[in-house]
Design a protein around this motif. Structure first.
Motif, PDB file in Angstrom:
ATOM      1  N   LYS A 130       0.830  -1.195   0.000  1.00  0.00           N
ATOM      2  CA  LYS A 130       0.000   0.000   0.000  1.00  0.00           C
ATOM      3  C   LYS A 130       0.870   1.252   0.000  1.00  0.00           C
ATOM      4  O   LYS A 130       1.818   1.373   0.771  1.00  0.00           O
ATOM      5  CB  LYS A 130      -0.932   0.022   1.214  1.00  0.00           C
ATOM      6  CG  LYS A 130      -1.952   1.160   1.216  1.00  0.00           C
ATOM      7  CD  LYS A 130      -2.898   1.025   2.398  1.00  0.00           C
ATOM      8  CE  LYS A 130      -3.920   2.157   2.414  1.00  0.00           C
ATOM      9  NZ  LYS A 130      -4.785   2.153   1.216  1.00  0.00           N
ATOM     10  N   GLY A 131       0.526   2.193  -0.876  1.00  0.00           N
ATOM     11  CA  GLY A 131       1.264   3.452  -0.925  1.00  0.00           C
ATOM     12  C   GLY A 131       0.752   4.310  -2.061  1.00  0.00           C
ATOM     13  O   GLY A 131       0.162   3.824  -3.024  1.00  0.00           O
ATOM     14  N   ASP A 132       0.981   5.611  -1.940  1.00  0.00           N
ATOM     15  CA  ASP A 132       0.533   6.591  -2.918  1.00  0.00           C
ATOM     16  C   ASP A 132       1.762   7.215  -3.558  1.00  0.00           C
ATOM     17  O   ASP A 132       2.627   7.761  -2.854  1.00  0.00           O
ATOM     18  CB  ASP A 132      -0.316   7.659  -2.216  1.00  0.00           C
ATOM     19  CG  ASP A 132      -1.003   8.610  -3.186  1.00  0.00           C
ATOM     20  OD1 ASP A 132      -0.476   8.818  -4.299  1.00  0.00           O
ATOM     21  OD2 ASP A 132      -2.063   9.157  -2.820  1.00  0.00           O
ATOM     22  N   ALA A 133       1.851   7.138  -4.886  1.00  0.00           N
ATOM     23  CA  ALA A 133       3.011   7.680  -5.586  1.00  0.00           C
ATOM     24  C   ALA A 133       3.164   9.182  -5.392  1.00  0.00           C
ATOM     25  O   ALA A 133       4.255   9.732  -5.610  1.00  0.00           O
ATOM     26  CB  ALA A 133       2.918   7.370  -7.081  1.00  0.00           C
ATOM     27  N   MET A 134       2.108   9.857  -4.966  1.00  0.00           N
ATOM     28  CA  MET A 134       2.175  11.298  -4.728  1.00  0.00           C
ATOM     29  C   MET A 134       2.779  11.638  -3.365  1.00  0.00           C
ATOM     30  O   MET A 134       3.103  12.795  -3.104  1.00  0.00           O
ATOM     31  CB  MET A 134       0.774  11.899  -4.823  1.00  0.00           C
ATOM     32  CG  MET A 134       0.151  11.855  -6.202  1.00  0.00           C
ATOM     33  SD  MET A 134       0.913  13.044  -7.340  1.00  0.00           S
ATOM     34  CE  MET A 134       0.246  14.592  -6.685  1.00  0.00           C
ATOM     35  N   ILE A 135       2.905  10.641  -2.502  1.00  0.00           N
ATOM     36  CA  ILE A 135       3.386  10.895  -1.137  1.00  0.00           C
ATOM     37  C   ILE A 135       4.808  10.345  -1.019  1.00  0.00           C
ATOM     38  O   ILE A 135       5.028   9.131  -0.923  1.00  0.00           O
ATOM     39  CB  ILE A 135       2.452  10.257  -0.096  1.00  0.00           C
ATOM     40  CG1 ILE A 135       1.027  10.818  -0.263  1.00  0.00           C
ATOM     41  CG2 ILE A 135       2.968  10.511   1.319  1.00  0.00           C
ATOM     42  CD1 ILE A 135       0.001  10.182   0.646  1.00  0.00           C
ATOM     43  N   MET A 189       4.843  12.791  -8.675  1.00  0.00           N
ATOM     44  CA  MET A 189       5.084  11.348  -8.658  1.00  0.00           C
ATOM     45  C   MET A 189       6.539  11.029  -8.969  1.00  0.00           C
ATOM     46  O   MET A 189       7.154  10.166  -8.323  1.00  0.00           O
ATOM     47  CB  MET A 189       4.148  10.644  -9.653  1.00  0.00           C
ATOM     48  CG  MET A 189       2.686  10.646  -9.236  1.00  0.00           C
ATOM     49  SD  MET A 189       1.635   9.508 -10.194  1.00  0.00           S
ATOM     50  CE  MET A 189       1.766  10.213 -11.845  1.00  0.00           C
ATOM     51  N   LEU A 190       7.116  11.714  -9.953  1.00  0.00           N
ATOM     52  CA  LEU A 190       8.509  11.461 -10.286  1.00  0.00           C
ATOM     53  C   LEU A 190       9.426  11.863  -9.135  1.00  0.00           C
ATOM     54  O   LEU A 190      10.390  11.153  -8.819  1.00  0.00           O
ATOM     55  CB  LEU A 190       8.901  12.221 -11.552  1.00  0.00           C
ATOM     56  CG  LEU A 190      10.362  12.036 -11.985  1.00  0.00           C
ATOM     57  CD1 LEU A 190      10.655  10.575 -12.310  1.00  0.00           C
ATOM     58  CD2 LEU A 190      10.697  12.930 -13.164  1.00  0.00           C
ATOM     59  N   ASN A 191       9.140  12.981  -8.503  1.00  0.00           N
ATOM     60  CA  ASN A 191       9.970  13.404  -7.370  1.00  0.00           C
ATOM     61  C   ASN A 191       9.950  12.365  -6.254  1.00  0.00           C
ATOM     62  O   ASN A 191      10.971  12.137  -5.584  1.00  0.00           O
ATOM     63  CB  ASN A 191       9.497  14.755  -6.848  1.00  0.00           C
ATOM     64  CG  ASN A 191       9.885  15.893  -7.768  1.00  0.00           C
ATOM     65  OD1 ASN A 191      10.858  15.804  -8.519  1.00  0.00           O
ATOM     66  ND2 ASN A 191       9.129  16.976  -7.738  1.00  0.00           N
ATOM     67  N   SER A 192       8.810  11.719  -6.035  1.00  0.00           N
ATOM     68  CA  SER A 192       8.741  10.647  -5.048  1.00  0.00           C
ATOM     69  C   SER A 192       9.657   9.492  -5.433  1.00  0.00           C
ATOM     70  O   SER A 192      10.376   8.939  -4.595  1.00  0.00           O
ATOM     71  CB  SER A 192       7.297  10.142  -4.913  1.00  0.00           C
ATOM     72  OG  SER A 192       6.439  11.130  -4.386  1.00  0.00           O
ATOM     73  N   ALA A 193       9.626   9.120  -6.711  1.00  0.00           N
ATOM     74  CA  ALA A 193      10.471   8.015  -7.176  1.00  0.00           C
ATOM     75  C   ALA A 193      11.944   8.373  -7.074  1.00  0.00           C
ATOM     76  O   ALA A 193      12.781   7.525  -6.713  1.00  0.00           O
ATOM     77  CB  ALA A 193      10.100   7.647  -8.611  1.00  0.00           C
ATOM     78  N   ILE A 194      12.290   9.615  -7.415  1.00  0.00           N
ATOM     79  CA  ILE A 194      13.688  10.053  -7.300  1.00  0.00           C
ATOM     80  C   ILE A 194      14.159   9.955  -5.856  1.00  0.00           C
ATOM     81  O   ILE A 194      15.245   9.420  -5.572  1.00  0.00           O
ATOM     82  CB  ILE A 194      13.838  11.489  -7.842  1.00  0.00           C
ATOM     83  CG1 ILE A 194      13.696  11.501  -9.368  1.00  0.00           C
ATOM     84  CG2 ILE A 194      15.189  12.078  -7.427  1.00  0.00           C
ATOM     85  CD1 ILE A 194      13.637  12.900  -9.973  1.00  0.00           C
ATOM     86  N   ALA A 195      13.345  10.464  -4.944  1.00  0.00           N
ATOM     87  CA  ALA A 195      13.721  10.414  -3.529  1.00  0.00           C
ATOM     88  C   ALA A 195      13.863   8.976  -3.046  1.00  0.00           C
ATOM     89  O   ALA A 195      14.793   8.647  -2.282  1.00  0.00           O
ATOM     90  CB  ALA A 195      12.678  11.152  -2.688  1.00  0.00           C
TER      91      ALA A 195
END
Length: 330
Positions: free
Chosen positions: A57-62, A95-101
């Motif tokens: 469970k998780g939100d790509a925006m968070i 969403m991309l910034n979450s993936a980068i982090a």
């Protein structure tokens, strides 16, 4: 190469989508553990048709949620894409910034699917990795912003792999696919195709399993630089050749009509998806061809499923082809 032991872990953001799902399938087939992020993991587990994924469970925006589930991963695959082209400006960069982090925190390589939206007519027809990116659409500007963010993150220590390809199609295509939502009517036996551009112009198509094979094969190599971009040629065919291939696969002559752009013009002021589709018309009016010399130099050959086989698998997956369809001679 990355170790082949069973501890290899990849996080896929967007595993219910076309690219993310195809890459997840390929990773599983290659012995990876695959963790899939979803806001409703139980529903995703039941409906995705993908066994073996570890749905979390998780939100790509968070950002904090994506960072948490990426712990232990050596690959983060960012395959998330807003459905129906909606709200790119509000969703894509967060969403991309979450993936980068997440990839930075895990020390993982981030794998990202590139598009031709980044380019304007000044770069056509032959797109190499070093062609200038001067987008002429809002979506193109956002995609350039995304790749600029990946390059900046790479300069700050993140390892990045971008594989750019043409219009995606495959057995589990989504509504973001031109083939699944425009040319073909899912759920109906194929009798006709609605084509968006002049039939004599060549267009680049990318079969999702081939794209996934290229992404994973590249990502597993130990000779990649910190920031690498590769282009896939895919299937570069005219509309006429594509319709002929559809006919062979369907076992009957497939009729073709032109996409009614005038109707899309009329609807666009009231429908965001139609407005975004309209922006992409220029990509159908001129050849847009991806050069794969860098890819083939690295891999020896580009993964390439014959077009009739790729279309047969796609149409079967879309429930648009009778199981016992006869085959016409090539």
């Amino acid at each position: 190469m990355i170790s082949n032991n069973n501890d290899r872990l990849a996080l896929v953001v967007g595993a219910t989508g076309g690219v993310g799902g195809a890459v997840a399938d390929r990773l599983l087939a290659g012995g990876w553990r695959v963790r899939a992020l979803n806001r409703d993991p139980e529903t995703a587990r039941r409906t995705s048709g993908r066994a073996g994924l570890e749905w979390v469970k998780g939100d790509a925006m968070i950002e904090a949620q994506v960072v948490a589930v990426a712990k232990g991963a050596s690959l983060v695959v960012h395959g998330a894409n807003p459905a129906g082209y909606r709200n790119w400006a509000g969703l894509q960069m967060p969403m991309l910034n979450s993936a980068i982090a997440a990839a930075k925190a895990a020390g993982a390589r981030l794998v990202f699917p590139g598009t031709v939206y980044n380019y304007g007519p000044d770069a056509f027809p032959n797109l190499t990795e070093d062609r200038p990116q001067h987008p002429v659409t809002r979506k193109g500007a956002i995609r350039v912003q995304m790749e600029d963010a990946l390059k900046a993150a790479s300069d700050d220590g993140l390892k990045v792999l971008i594989v750019r390809a043409g219009d995606f199609f495959g057995p589990k295509s989504t509504t973001n696919s031109w083939m699944a939502s425009g040319l073909v009517k899912p759920g109906r036996p194929l009798t006709s195709v609605m084509y968006p551009g002049p039939l004599a112009i060549a267009h680049s198509w990318a079969y999702l399993p081939d794209v996934a094979e290229a992404m994973v094969t590249l990502a597993e190599r130990n000779d990649l630089g910190a920031f690498e971009i590769f282009h896939m040629a895919g299937h570069t065919v005219t509309g006429e050749a594509l319709v002929a291939a559809f006919s062979r696969v369907a076992g009957r002559k497939v009729n073709v009509s032109r996409l009614p752009w005038f109707a899309i013009h009329a609807i666009a002021p009231f429908n965001e998806t139609m407005r975004e589709m309209l922006e992409m018309r220029y990509l159908w009016e001129t050849p847009v061809l991806l050069e794969n010399a860098k890819l083939t130099a690295r891999l020896g050959a580009e993964p390439h499923t014959p077009i009739d086989e790729a279309l047969r698998e796609t149409l079967t997956g879309l429930n648009a082809l009778p199981v016992a369809a006869p085959r016409l001679a090539a």
